[in-house]
Design an enzyme around this catalytic site. Structure first.
Site, PDB file in Angstrom:
ATOM      1  N   HIS A   1      19.629  29.118   8.951  1.00  0.00           N
ATOM      2  CA  HIS A   1      19.620  28.719  10.380  1.00  0.00           C
ATOM      3  C   HIS A   1      18.719  27.510  10.603  1.00  0.00           C
ATOM      4  O   HIS A   1      18.227  27.290  11.719  1.00  0.00           O
ATOM      5  CB  HIS A   1      19.089  29.856  11.289  1.00  0.00           C
ATOM      6  CG  HIS A   1      20.073  30.964  11.523  1.00  0.00           C
ATOM      7  ND1 HIS A   1      19.655  32.250  11.755  1.00  0.00           N
ATOM      8  CD2 HIS A   1      21.416  30.980  11.577  1.00  0.00           C
ATOM      9  CE1 HIS A   1      20.712  33.024  11.946  1.00  0.00           C
ATOM     10  NE2 HIS A   1      21.809  32.273  11.843  1.00  0.00           N
TER      11      HIS A   1
ATOM     12  N   GLU B   1      24.028  23.256  16.935  1.00  0.00           N
ATOM     13  CA  GLU B   1      24.002  22.878  15.521  1.00  0.00           C
ATOM     14  C   GLU B   1      24.979  21.741  15.232  1.00  0.00           C
ATOM     15  O   GLU B   1      24.689  20.856  14.439  1.00  0.00           O
ATOM     16  CB  GLU B   1      24.331  24.102  14.666  1.00  0.00           C
ATOM     17  CG  GLU B   1      23.221  25.141  14.731  1.00  0.00           C
ATOM     18  CD  GLU B   1      23.646  26.511  14.254  1.00  0.00           C
ATOM     19  OE1 GLU B   1      24.380  27.188  14.999  1.00  0.00           O
ATOM     20  OE2 GLU B   1      23.249  26.896  13.153  1.00  0.00           O
TER      21      GLU B   1
ATOM     22  N   HIS C   1      16.246  32.800  16.716  1.00  0.00           N
ATOM     23  CA  HIS C   1      17.698  32.623  16.796  1.00  0.00           C
ATOM     24  C   HIS C   1      18.352  34.000  16.714  1.00  0.00           C
ATOM     25  O   HIS C   1      18.315  34.663  15.674  1.00  0.00           O
ATOM     26  CB  HIS C   1      18.177  31.721  15.644  1.00  0.00           C
ATOM     27  CG  HIS C   1      19.653  31.497  15.655  1.00  0.00           C
ATOM     28  ND1 HIS C   1      20.218  30.254  15.897  1.00  0.00           N
ATOM     29  CD2 HIS C   1      20.696  32.340  15.482  1.00  0.00           C
ATOM     30  CE1 HIS C   1      21.533  30.361  15.863  1.00  0.00           C
ATOM     31  NE2 HIS C   1      21.838  31.621  15.609  1.00  0.00           N
TER      32      HIS C   1
ATOM     33  N   ARG D   1      28.633  21.364   7.521  1.00  0.00           N
ATOM     34  CA  ARG D   1      27.544  22.318   7.430  1.00  0.00           C
ATOM     35  C   ARG D   1      27.630  22.937   6.033  1.00  0.00           C
ATOM     36  O   ARG D   1      28.654  23.493   5.651  1.00  0.00           O
ATOM     37  CB  ARG D   1      27.751  23.404   8.467  1.00  0.00           C
ATOM     38  CG  ARG D   1      26.684  24.411   8.395  1.00  0.00           C
ATOM     39  CD  ARG D   1      27.064  25.701   9.040  1.00  0.00           C
ATOM     40  NE  ARG D   1      25.831  26.390   9.329  1.00  0.00           N
ATOM     41  CZ  ARG D   1      25.563  26.931  10.479  1.00  0.00           C
ATOM     42  NH1 ARG D   1      26.425  26.887  11.449  1.00  0.00           N
ATOM     43  NH2 ARG D   1      24.420  27.534  10.655  1.00  0.00           N
TER      44      ARG D   1
ATOM     45  N   ASN E   1      25.072  36.425  15.877  1.00  0.00           N
ATOM     46  CA  ASN E   1      25.584  37.444  14.970  1.00  0.00           C
ATOM     47  C   ASN E   1      24.644  37.615  13.794  1.00  0.00           C
ATOM     48  O   ASN E   1      24.355  38.711  13.348  1.00  0.00           O
ATOM     49  CB  ASN E   1      26.970  37.048  14.474  1.00  0.00           C
ATOM     50  CG  ASN E   1      27.998  37.915  15.129  1.00  0.00           C
ATOM     51  OD1 ASN E   1      27.753  39.108  15.349  1.00  0.00           O
ATOM     52  ND2 ASN E   1      29.137  37.336  15.440  1.00  0.00           N
TER      53      ASN E   1
HETATM   54  P1  AMP Z   1      26.488  33.633  18.155  1.00  0.00           P
HETATM   55  O1  AMP Z   1      26.562  34.072  16.705  1.00  0.00           O
HETATM   56  O2  AMP Z   1      25.288  32.760  18.416  1.00  0.00           O
HETATM   57  O3  AMP Z   1      27.758  33.067  18.687  1.00  0.00           O
HETATM   58  O4  AMP Z   1      26.191  34.951  19.011  1.00  0.00           O
HETATM   59  C1  AMP Z   1      27.093  36.022  19.044  1.00  0.00           C
HETATM   60  C2  AMP Z   1      26.398  37.223  19.660  1.00  0.00           C
HETATM   61  O5  AMP Z   1      25.956  36.886  20.979  1.00  0.00           O
HETATM   62  C3  AMP Z   1      27.304  38.435  19.791  1.00  0.00           C
HETATM   63  O6  AMP Z   1      26.678  39.559  19.215  1.00  0.00           O
HETATM   64  C4  AMP Z   1      27.427  38.632  21.287  1.00  0.00           C
HETATM   65  O7  AMP Z   1      27.476  39.962  21.609  1.00  0.00           O
HETATM   66  C5  AMP Z   1      26.126  38.040  21.785  1.00  0.00           C
HETATM   67  N1  AMP Z   1      26.212  37.708  23.218  1.00  0.00           N
HETATM   68  C6  AMP Z   1      26.900  36.722  23.830  1.00  0.00           C
HETATM   69  N2  AMP Z   1      26.757  36.811  25.178  1.00  0.00           N
HETATM   70  C7  AMP Z   1      25.939  37.865  25.428  1.00  0.00           C
HETATM   71  C8  AMP Z   1      25.396  38.485  26.602  1.00  0.00           C
HETATM   72  N3  AMP Z   1      25.663  38.041  27.819  1.00  0.00           N
HETATM   73  N4  AMP Z   1      24.599  39.573  26.446  1.00  0.00           N
HETATM   74  C9  AMP Z   1      24.319  40.055  25.233  1.00  0.00           C
HETATM   75  N5  AMP Z   1      24.788  39.517  24.074  1.00  0.00           N
HETATM   76  C10 AMP Z   1      25.585  38.441  24.163  1.00  0.00           C
END
Ligand code: AMP
Length: 419
Positions: A193, A400, A221, A103, A224
């Site tokens: 993204h 991804e 998307h 990536r 974080n």
């Molecule tokens: P990622 O960068 O796609 O891995 O997403 C991370 C984000 O997803 C973090 O801020 C987590 O708090 C949020 N997240 C994961 N599971 C949940 C959930 N059940 N409810 C709310 N936010 C979530």
């Protein structure tokens, strides 16, 4: 073909080992064999490896081990992958890995599709360091490390986060600043993204049996980092991240859109340097900045629902309101769409946040189905609006790494990647 997918950060390497080929892609049955992450490279690193069992469960292994740099980390990953301890079917030596997919965050204006890496591509990735000083050097470290660990003959492919957005028209990518700065310094919107937005539109069109030209959707998307993409005719028409990933939606710790005059004002009031102001906007803002609690949406929702915490509720409100405004503006830019699609950690898992975003969009044609919305979490894909809703809402978990593995396979085979 076994493909090692790498995502190299400043002190971390994430990897997945994926078995794919033309038939597996066609049938959507490519297999993830193993995955893991090494963090805190440069000191006593934390290693977390998992092998995927045939029934889909995983067995994991953790350890702390000193690793001085990315080469040492990748060597550690490779030694584990081929070890009897990992016992990954069909993999006992480096030669069982056909290619490595990286990536790469920034491809600039020139690198508009996934590329087999040669010296010229490396030079072009280096040229983009100016645009992504925090990310591209780390991605390059991974590419050099593979050369060192595998020897010069390893086939490596770069998959760019910006590439999907190369179809943005000039009126969407230009900032309204003197044109010479675009000419001289390439200051324009690039978007990020892209691998995720591209996957989401690809999956949507597969699920609905549509031709690419007929895919008119808004991909949202929310992880974080957060971004939204207007996809018209299967191509990116506009997206919320700009020259850097700081622009656009409210994110975990990034502000997203902000009046640029605030930068000077904040520097003056707080005695910050420009670097300090940028750090505040990148690392101390967003959900964390408003709530004063956390950048983790799970915790914020819990604080809002269970403790009625005012600032947690406000952070979610600001987050959802910004997304609503973008949905409205993209519907106008696209002259309508057939669906909005949620993805990313928050988008895939939080029915609470999804319902905050979609409430009040009935005039735009969204009729949510509360039960479907609640039931769609943890990797499930599906429609969360009522049948017959004029504008549909969907959840499609992003993947991804799978996209990177498939592009790597196609580049190695000399096949054209569908965008
Ligand atoms: P990622 O960068 O796609 O891995 O997403 C991370 C984000 O997803 C973090 O801020 C987590 O708090 C949020 N997240 C994961 N599971 C949940 C959930 N059940 N409810 C709310 N936010 C979530």
């Amino acid at each position: 073909m076994n493909i090692l997918v790498l995502n190299c950060g400043s002190s971390s390497v994430k990897f997945q080992l994926i078995n794919t080929d033309a038939q597996l892609i066609e049938q959507n049955t490519d297999k993830r064999l193993a995955y893991g992450v090494i963090e805190r490279i440069g000191g006593p690193a934390l290693v977390n490896f998992s092998v995927v069992n045939t029934d889909g469960t995983s067995r994991s292994q953790r350890e702390a081990v000193p690793l001085r740099d990315h080469s040492a980390a990748i060597e550690k990953i490779m030694q584990w992958i081929i070890s009897p301890e990992a016992n990954i079917p069909g993999i006992t030596s480096y030669t069982d890995i056909a290619a490595i997919g990286h990536r790469v965050v920034h491809g600039g204006e020139e690198l508009t599709k996934s590329m087999l890496i040669d010296d010229e591509v490396i030079r072009q990735i280096e040229d983009c360091i100016d645009l992504a000083p925090l990310h591209n050097p780390q991605n390059l470290k991974g590419i050099y490390a593979i050369k060192k660990v595998f020897g010069g003959t390893a086939k490596q492919v770069a998959v760019f986060d910006t590439a999907f957005h190369h179809t943005l028209p000039d009126y969407a990518y230009l900032y309204a600043i003197p044109y010479q700065f675009y000419r001289r310094h390439k200051i324009r919107r690039y978007g990020f993204h892209g691998v995720s937005h591209r996957y989401v539109q690809f999956r949507y069109r597969t699920l609905l049996g549509l031709e690419r030209e007929n895919v008119n959707v808004i991909s949202i998307h929310l992880g974080n980092g957060c971004s939204i993409c207007a996809i018209k005719g299967g191509r990116s028409l506009d997206t919320s991240m700009g020259m850097t990933p700081l622009e656009g939606l409210v994110m975990g710790t990034r502000s997203g859109d902000i009046d640029p005059a605030i930068l000077e004002h904040l520097a003056h009031k707080e005695g910050y340097s420009m670097a300090e102001v940028e750090s505040v906007l990148n690392k101390q803002s967003g959900l964390l900045g408003i709530s004063g609690l956390t950048n983790d949406m799970r915790e914020l929702v819990a604080e809002a629902v269970e403790n009625d915490d005012r600032r947690a509720k406000l952070a979610i409100e600001v987050f959802a309101y910004r997304i609503k405004k973008y949905i409205g503006s993209y519907l106008a830019a696209m002259n309508g769409a057939s669906a909005i699609i949620f993805t990313g950690g928050i988008g895939e898992n939080s029915d609470y946040v999804r319902s905050k975003i979609t409430s009040g969009l009935e005039w735009m044609g969204i009729q949510m189905n509360g039960e479907r919305n609640k039931a769609t979490t943890r990797g499930k894909e599906g429609k969360i609006s009522e049948d017959g809703s004029r504008l549909e809402a969907w959840v499609i978990p992003t993947n991804e790494e799978l996209m990177i593995a498939r592009d790597t396979f196609r580049c190695v085979m000399g096949l054209e990647s569908p965008r």
